[in-house]
Design a protein around this motif. Structure first.
Motif, short mmCIF file in Angstrom:
data_model
loop_
_atom_site.label_atom_id
_atom_site.label_comp_id
_atom_site.label_asym_id
_atom_site.label_seq_id
_atom_site.Cartn_x
_atom_site.Cartn_y
_atom_site.Cartn_z
N ASN A 117 0.55 -1.34 -0.03
CA ASN A 117 0.42 -0.13 -0.41
C ASN A 117 1.10 1.23 0.16
O ASN A 117 0.76 2.17 -0.77
CB ASN A 117 -0.81 0.73 1.11
CG ASN A 117 -2.06 -0.57 1.30
OD1 ASN A 117 -2.73 -1.94 -0.14
ND2 ASN A 117 -2.48 -1.65 2.74
N HIS A 131 2.46 2.33 -3.44
CA HIS A 131 0.86 1.80 -4.75
C HIS A 131 1.37 3.37 -3.91
O HIS A 131 0.18 4.51 -5.04
CB HIS A 131 -0.40 1.83 -4.30
CG HIS A 131 -1.32 2.11 -4.55
ND1 HIS A 131 -1.60 1.30 -6.28
CD2 HIS A 131 -2.08 2.54 -4.34
CE1 HIS A 131 -1.99 1.71 -7.05
NE2 HIS A 131 -3.23 2.60 -5.61
N ALA A 185 3.66 6.21 -5.55
CA ALA A 185 4.14 6.05 -6.74
C ALA A 185 2.78 6.42 -7.15
O ALA A 185 3.15 7.23 -8.45
CB ALA A 185 3.85 3.86 -7.29
N GLU A 186 1.37 6.76 -6.58
CA GLU A 186 0.59 7.71 -7.53
C GLU A 186 0.43 8.67 -7.31
O GLU A 186 0.18 9.59 -7.53
CB GLU A 186 -0.92 7.28 -6.52
CG GLU A 186 -1.17 5.85 -7.22
CD GLU A 186 -2.00 5.49 -8.56
OE1 GLU A 186 -2.37 6.55 -8.82
OE2 GLU A 186 -1.57 4.48 -9.05
N ARG A 243 8.57 5.78 -2.16
CA ARG A 243 8.70 5.04 -3.69
C ARG A 243 10.19 3.87 -3.30
O ARG A 243 9.64 2.63 -3.07
CB ARG A 243 8.44 5.52 -5.01
CG ARG A 243 7.28 4.03 -5.75
CD ARG A 243 7.68 4.56 -7.29
NE ARG A 243 9.38 4.63 -7.31
CZ ARG A 243 9.77 5.40 -8.47
NH1 ARG A 243 8.78 5.85 -9.44
NH2 ARG A 243 10.99 6.02 -8.90
N LEU A 245 3.62 -6.24 -6.92
CA LEU A 245 3.49 -4.74 -7.28
C LEU A 245 4.17 -4.32 -8.81
O LEU A 245 3.50 -3.38 -8.90
CB LEU A 245 4.34 -4.19 -6.43
CG LEU A 245 4.47 -3.97 -4.69
CD1 LEU A 245 5.48 -3.72 -4.14
CD2 LEU A 245 2.84 -3.03 -4.59
N THR A 279 0.93 -5.06 -10.50
CA THR A 279 0.13 -3.48 -10.18
C THR A 279 0.25 -2.63 -10.30
O THR A 279 -0.55 -1.40 -10.73
CB THR A 279 -0.89 -4.31 -8.72
OG1 THR A 279 0.63 -3.91 -7.95
CG2 THR A 279 -1.27 -5.22 -9.20
N ASP A 280 1.53 -1.54 -9.99
CA ASP A 280 1.82 -0.29 -10.00
C ASP A 280 2.89 -0.64 -10.75
O ASP A 280 3.94 0.34 -10.92
CB ASP A 280 1.90 -0.25 -8.64
CG ASP A 280 1.01 -0.14 -7.84
OD1 ASP A 280 0.83 1.16 -7.42
OD2 ASP A 280 0.66 -1.40 -7.12
N ASP A 288 3.39 0.32 -14.02
CA ASP A 288 3.30 1.64 -14.81
C ASP A 288 4.15 2.92 -14.44
O ASP A 288 4.30 3.53 -14.39
CB ASP A 288 1.67 2.22 -15.32
CG ASP A 288 1.56 0.53 -16.74
OD1 ASP A 288 2.27 0.63 -17.03
OD2 ASP A 288 0.69 1.04 -16.67
N HIS A 289 4.35 2.42 -12.81
CA HIS A 289 4.46 4.13 -12.26
C HIS A 289 5.02 3.75 -10.86
O HIS A 289 6.21 4.90 -9.94
CB HIS A 289 2.89 4.23 -10.60
CG HIS A 289 2.54 4.28 -12.19
ND1 HIS A 289 1.22 5.56 -12.58
CD2 HIS A 289 0.71 4.00 -11.63
CE1 HIS A 289 0.60 5.68 -12.74
NE2 HIS A 289 0.05 4.09 -12.38
N LEU A 290 6.40 2.71 -11.32
CA LEU A 290 7.18 2.23 -10.75
C LEU A 290 8.68 3.05 -10.68
O LEU A 290 9.58 2.97 -9.46
CB LEU A 290 7.65 0.82 -10.46
CG LEU A 290 6.89 -0.05 -9.42
CD1 LEU A 290 6.69 -1.51 -10.04
CD2 LEU A 290 6.31 0.40 -8.35
N TRP A 305 12.09 0.01 -10.73
CA TRP A 305 12.00 -1.01 -11.90
C TRP A 305 13.65 -1.83 -11.62
O TRP A 305 13.80 -2.85 -11.70
CB TRP A 305 11.82 -0.90 -13.03
CG TRP A 305 10.17 -1.04 -13.10
CD1 TRP A 305 9.66 -0.15 -13.53
CD2 TRP A 305 9.59 -2.37 -13.10
NE1 TRP A 305 7.92 -1.04 -13.74
CE2 TRP A 305 8.45 -2.55 -13.97
CE3 TRP A 305 10.10 -4.11 -13.31
CZ2 TRP A 305 7.22 -3.63 -13.77
CZ3 TRP A 305 9.37 -4.54 -13.58
CH2 TRP A 305 8.00 -3.96 -13.93
#
Length: 239
Positions: A153, A156, A159-160, A167, A200, A203-204, A206-208, A212
């Protein structure tokens, strides 16, 4: 570990800010986390002790019952902190369930940002204490599941909101706790950490962003260990 070191009366020589920064060098994919981040984490933990009323009473009783409290190991102190935190949390949930609470709803997601900025250091420190417990059996499975959910969480949310430092800090620590590149024996907590990183990525992803690198490093180490275990030839054996 810093929380116990900074606030335990049994530990005479306290860890300095520079020692804390030096101890955490090389954990960010063989690189260093930003020094200002480590310094702010040190100040947050040393200034605001993670401690509850029941723990204070327990320590007073322990000190009165034994004059040899100086021999209490750090591992036992960690166990005590974790157990009391879980018990206190359960009592709070029970108390909330017995009375009618008033909730104020908000449709503005930006309201979550200042709350996360205020507490993320304390959250990371608390979860790290549980993950660094020496013995796997000393940590309940349910508690490990809550910690993994917290890591997921937190990543997430960071990242958002595009909070790259926060992050990367959570992803880096989560990757560290997989033990994939440390040579240490993996336990249940380490396996859960690896599964959480994979989740992660799905699910996430695109925002890591730069995080990565930690995900890919874990996957690479896992593949290498799998090949060694199955007897397949690795790149090192071929070249």
């Amino acid at each position: 570990m810093l929380n116990t070191d900074a606030h335990s009366s049994q530990i005479k020589k306290k860890m300095t800010q520079q020692e804390f920064v030096n101890m955490n060098r090389g954990i960010n994919d063989s690189g260093d986390l930003p020094t200002p981040f480590l310094e702010s984490l040190y100040q947050a933990i040393t200034t605001n002790e993670i401690k509850i009323k029941e723990m204070m009473e327990h320590e007073r009783r322990a000190a009165a019952a034994s004059n040899d409290a100086a021999r209490t190991s750090r591992s036992k102190l960690f166990n005590l902190e974790s157990a009391i935190m879980v018990k206190e949390s359960q009592e709070l949930f029970k108390a909330k369930a017995r009375k009618r609470a008033v909730y104020h709803s908000s449709r503005n997601v930006e309201h979550a940002r200042p709350m996360f900025e205020a507490c993320w250091c304390a959250l990371l420190a608390s979860w790290s204490t549980i993950m660094e417990e020496r013995y796997d059996d000393a940590v309940p499975v349910e508690l490990v599941a809550l910690v993994m959910r917290g890591f997921a969480n937190a990543v997430h949310i960071a990242a958002e909101f595009g909070m790259a430092t926060e992050r990367d800090a959570f992803v880096t620590m989560l990757a560290k706790y997989t033990y994939l590149d440390s040579g240490k024996t993996m336990g249940g907590r380490n396996i859960e950490a690896f599964k959480t990183i994979l989740s992660l990525a799905l699910t996430d992803g695109d925002h890591l962003g730069g995080a990565w690198a930690q995900v890919l490093k874990c996957l690479s180490e896992f593949q290498r260990l799998h090949m060694i275990g199955t007897g397949a030839k690795t790149d090192a054996s071929i070249f």
